[in-house]
Design a protein around this motif. Structure first.
Motif, PDB file in Angstrom:
ATOM      1  N   PHE A  79      -5.083   4.624   1.860  1.00  0.00           N
ATOM      2  CA  PHE A  79      -4.709   4.818   3.264  1.00  0.00           C
ATOM      3  C   PHE A  79      -5.788   4.266   4.196  1.00  0.00           C
ATOM      4  O   PHE A  79      -5.488   3.671   5.225  1.00  0.00           O
ATOM      5  CB  PHE A  79      -4.453   6.286   3.561  1.00  0.00           C
ATOM      6  CG  PHE A  79      -3.885   6.512   4.929  1.00  0.00           C
ATOM      7  CD1 PHE A  79      -2.536   6.313   5.174  1.00  0.00           C
ATOM      8  CD2 PHE A  79      -4.701   6.889   5.994  1.00  0.00           C
ATOM      9  CE1 PHE A  79      -2.006   6.498   6.439  1.00  0.00           C
ATOM     10  CE2 PHE A  79      -4.177   7.069   7.266  1.00  0.00           C
ATOM     11  CZ  PHE A  79      -2.818   6.870   7.493  1.00  0.00           C
ATOM     12  N   PHE A 116       1.749  11.816  -1.370  1.00  0.00           N
ATOM     13  CA  PHE A 116       0.728  11.018  -0.685  1.00  0.00           C
ATOM     14  C   PHE A 116       1.390  10.027   0.287  1.00  0.00           C
ATOM     15  O   PHE A 116       0.950   9.851   1.425  1.00  0.00           O
ATOM     16  CB  PHE A 116      -0.109  10.244  -1.711  1.00  0.00           C
ATOM     17  CG  PHE A 116      -1.074  11.097  -2.472  1.00  0.00           C
ATOM     18  CD1 PHE A 116      -1.913  11.994  -1.820  1.00  0.00           C
ATOM     19  CD2 PHE A 116      -1.167  11.006  -3.855  1.00  0.00           C
ATOM     20  CE1 PHE A 116      -2.814  12.772  -2.523  1.00  0.00           C
ATOM     21  CE2 PHE A 116      -2.066  11.789  -4.568  1.00  0.00           C
ATOM     22  CZ  PHE A 116      -2.881  12.676  -3.907  1.00  0.00           C
ATOM     23  N   ALA A 117       2.457   9.383  -0.186  1.00  0.00           N
ATOM     24  CA  ALA A 117       3.162   8.428   0.669  1.00  0.00           C
ATOM     25  C   ALA A 117       3.759   9.122   1.886  1.00  0.00           C
ATOM     26  O   ALA A 117       3.709   8.611   3.014  1.00  0.00           O
ATOM     27  CB  ALA A 117       4.260   7.724  -0.130  1.00  0.00           C
ATOM     28  N   THR A 155       0.829  -1.206   0.000  1.00  0.00           N
ATOM     29  CA  THR A 155       0.000   0.000   0.000  1.00  0.00           C
ATOM     30  C   THR A 155       0.866   1.260   0.000  1.00  0.00           C
ATOM     31  O   THR A 155       0.572   2.242  -0.696  1.00  0.00           O
ATOM     32  CB  THR A 155      -0.942   0.006   1.202  1.00  0.00           C
ATOM     33  OG1 THR A 155      -1.779  -1.154   1.143  1.00  0.00           O
ATOM     34  CG2 THR A 155      -1.825   1.238   1.200  1.00  0.00           C
ATOM     35  N   ALA A 210      -5.767   7.585  -3.368  1.00  0.00           N
ATOM     36  CA  ALA A 210      -4.818   7.715  -2.260  1.00  0.00           C
ATOM     37  C   ALA A 210      -5.533   7.629  -0.917  1.00  0.00           C
ATOM     38  O   ALA A 210      -5.075   6.946   0.018  1.00  0.00           O
ATOM     39  CB  ALA A 210      -4.059   9.031  -2.384  1.00  0.00           C
ATOM     40  N   LEU A 250       0.832   4.195  -2.791  1.00  0.00           N
ATOM     41  CA  LEU A 250       0.733   5.640  -2.547  1.00  0.00           C
ATOM     42  C   LEU A 250       1.881   6.385  -3.217  1.00  0.00           C
ATOM     43  O   LEU A 250       1.684   7.455  -3.814  1.00  0.00           O
ATOM     44  CB  LEU A 250       0.742   5.909  -1.036  1.00  0.00           C
ATOM     45  CG  LEU A 250      -0.530   5.549  -0.265  1.00  0.00           C
ATOM     46  CD1 LEU A 250      -0.280   5.670   1.240  1.00  0.00           C
ATOM     47  CD2 LEU A 250      -1.688   6.450  -0.687  1.00  0.00           C
ATOM     48  N   ILE A 306      -3.342  13.188   4.315  1.00  0.00           N
ATOM     49  CA  ILE A 306      -3.518  12.766   2.913  1.00  0.00           C
ATOM     50  C   ILE A 306      -4.624  13.582   2.251  1.00  0.00           C
ATOM     51  O   ILE A 306      -4.513  14.008   1.082  1.00  0.00           O
ATOM     52  CB  ILE A 306      -3.828  11.254   2.850  1.00  0.00           C
ATOM     53  CG1 ILE A 306      -2.540  10.469   3.036  1.00  0.00           C
ATOM     54  CG2 ILE A 306      -4.488  10.878   1.536  1.00  0.00           C
ATOM     55  CD1 ILE A 306      -2.693   8.979   2.931  1.00  0.00           C
TER      56      ILE A 306
END
Length: 627
Positions: free
Chosen positions: A330, A206-207, A195, A326, A199, A305
């Protein structure tokens, strides 16, 4: 019935180190050292490093299956990324007013990915179960082999509850972890990793926003691991203490009632249960705090996010569908992250149980005791004339400063039958078990013959195994044929009731089968003794559980089976002393008189007083052993 094979129990003049001190209270295992309960030295618990090494050793034969399981779980985690990405694709298609065909295609991809993920999850769980259950089966076999090889005194020191909790509760806990915790741990960890990669593939920001929750989660996990490990280990020990106390109180209910100890035993059970409950409540409170901190981390990550997605979409650096994907990715982390961190608790519980099993699996027999090989034929069959037995300067104390035996010197001639008598607490059973090799003396030695003949102990605690009557006899002599079994039962006086059973030797007895009376169970034990045919036999109140008529039957059978053997008999009924070659009177751990029955009865000493007080001394006169 316990076969023993070491005649020389002590080296001349050597003194065995005192056993570990028993102290009240409950200690949290710190790795390796025995943990003490109120009056017991619990079996050891393995260190974490040793537990990991043995677990790897048990899994090694199936390492290919384990690797395949890891690959299947990785594929499942990758398939799980398709859902949020397909939903983002649908959002972008709708926003730009795309055709229904494209939406249908995205929906088909979503459904296909979900089906593939479900199939991979089932396959991964099956593979993990196959690897884990096989490894656990190997561990169980090793634990049982070690337990069967342990000296009886070590089991007695630990108490039956500790061992029962390990092979029962702890093994069940580890088995449940293998079936559910391991697959969930592997799946959750891989899902989290994939995951985060998903992202980052959408946009590195986003990550980064999602990873901002990581410090809070790491701090929560660190706090939890620091406090939960010792707590779960102590909880397992407390559970074993509770089991031990319940087994002792229920198993000795008749004695408890006879001496009006019900209140005391109820208090002990309540105390052990209260201790175990206290640990359980503390563990539950700790888990609640842990999950509360995880919820804070989730809100932080999702909020960041959403903020990042808003700015990226507003600036044209990301599409609405990408921001949606995204956020969904999450959100998809909530369950695996919580599950992963929550499973740490169950994994630690299972780890504590596994460490207790490994502690038993690593036990080795005492150097001074010969332990029978459970995979072979018991080496107790007589191949020589009955040997002499020499007890020299034997002292014994179960606790330092509380001696039970004081300088016992005793000789048994080859083939002689000696009966031990005395009041309760005189040391009769202790001396018998030292001669049989169950307990090593604190000082002194026991020498039996010169060719290391086997000694067999028969006491009042006769176990009837669940199985056929023949199965209950064959452990004493696995190569015995049916005529041999019947002859042994005839010697024990059991043949009439055995022939009356619906299927004779093939009748199922014990749990789930025909219930044997106490007299029948003791006759079964005597038949085992006859089959084993040891040159030396020790009987410790083998007729104590029978009534008056049953005791006479057992005594007559015992006299027949002991003929021609060197034998030491602890007398529960003084009638057993009448037919003995010699009577030895113990008082407060010392031999105070010895000689034939008729001489001691007429001497006016300690034995004469016991004989005069015996209710059946005028009528209980069995025929002598020798013609």
């Amino acid at each position: 019935m316990r076969p023993r094979g070491a005649p020389r129990r002590r080296g001349r003049g050597r003194r065995r180190p005192a056993p570990p001190a028993r102290r009240p209270g409950l200690a949290v295992p710190g790795g390796g050292a025995p943990v003490t309960g109120d009056e017991y030295v619990l079996l050891p618990t393995a260190t974490p490093s040793r537990t990991r090494r043995l677990a790897a050793e048990l899994v090694r034969p199936q390492r290919r299956l384990a690797l395949l399981a890891a690959l299947v779980f990785a594929a499942e985690a990758a398939a799980g990324l398709v859902g949020p990405l397909a939903l983002g694709w649908i959002v972008d298609t709708v926003q730009r007013r795309g055709g229904t065909g494209e939406v249908a295609m995205a929906a088909a991809v979503l459904l296909t990915a979900a089906a593939v993920q479900a199939a991979l999850a089932a396959a991964g769980r099956a593979l993990v179960a196959q690897v884990g259950e096989t490894a656990l089966a190997r561990l169980r076999e090793r634990v049982v082999a070690r337990v069967l090889a342990l000296p009886a005194r070590r089991i007695e020191e630990a108490g039956t509850g500790d061992l029962a909790a390990r092979v029962g509760d702890d093994a069940s806990l580890v088995a449940a972890a293998v079936r559910s915790v391991l697959p969930d741990l592997a799946g959750s960890a891989l899902t989290i990793g994939f995951t985060v990669l998903g992202l980052a593939a959408l946009d590195w920001r986003f990550a980064l926003a999602g990873l901002c929750a990581l410090p809070v989660q790491a701090a929560a996990l660190r706090w939890y691991l620091r406090h939960s490990g010792p707590l779960y280990a102590a909880e397992r020990v407390a559970g074993g203490e509770r089991t031990r106390q319940i087994l002792e109180s229920v198993g000795g209910v008749e004695t408890v009632r006879a001496f009006r100890l019900g209140g005391d035993h109820t208090r002990r059970v309540a105390e052990r249960s209260g201790t175990a409950l206290g640990f359980a409540v503390r563990a539950t409170a700790m888990r609640s705090k842990f999950f509360g901190r995880l919820n804070v981390a989730e809100f932080i990550g999702l909020g960041l996010i959403l903020v990042a997605g808003f700015h990226l979409v507003r600036s044209g650096q990301a599409r609405v569908g990408e921001a949606t994907a995204a956020a969904l990715l999450f959100t998809r982390l909530f369950d695996p992250v919580n599950l992963l961190l929550a499973l740490v608790a169950r994994a630690q519980e299972a780890g504590a149980g596994l460490a207790r099993l490994v502690g038993v699996a690593d036990l080795v027999p005492a150097d001074d005791l010969t332990v029978p090989d459970p995979s072979g034929t018991p080496a107790v069959r007589r191949s020589q004339d009955p040997p002499p037995v020499r007890v020299s300067g034997v002292h014994h104390a179960y606790r330092p400063g509380h001696p039970v035996l004081h300088g016992i010197d005793l000789r048994l001639a080859p083939g002689e039958l000696v009966t031990l008598v005395g009041t309760s607490g005189a040391g009769k059973s202790t001396l018998a078990r030292i001669v049989a090799g169950v307990h090593p003396p604190t000082a002194g030695e026991v020498v039996i013959g010169s060719d290391r003949p086997s000694v067999l102990l028969l006491d009042q605690d006769t176990h009837v195994f669940a199985g056929t009557l023949a199965d209950n006899l064959l452990p004493a002599r696995p190569d015995a044929a049916e005529p041999d079994l019947l002859a042994a039962l005839d010697q024990a006086g059991a043949l009439p009731w055995v022939q009356a059973l619906p299927q004779g030797l093939r009748t199922v007895v014990g749990a789930g089968g025909t219930r044997l009376t106490p007299v029948q169970a003791q006759q079964l034990a005597l038949a085992r003794l006859a089959l084993a045919d040891p040159p030396v036999a020790v009987l410790d109140e083998a007729a104590a559980e029978a009534g008056s008529d049953g005791a006479r039957t057992l005594e007559a059978a015992a006299r027949e089976i002991l003929r021609g053997r060197t034998a030491l008999v602890v007398a529960h009924r003084l009638a057993q002393a009448v037919t003995a070659d010699r009577v030895v009177v113990l008082d407060a751990g010392r031999i105070v008189e010895q000689g034939p029955h008729h001489q001691l009865a007429a001497a006016g000493g300690r034995y004469a007083a016991l004989w005069a007080a015996w209710p059946g001394h005028t009528a209980d006169e069995p025929t002598p052993l020798t013609p």
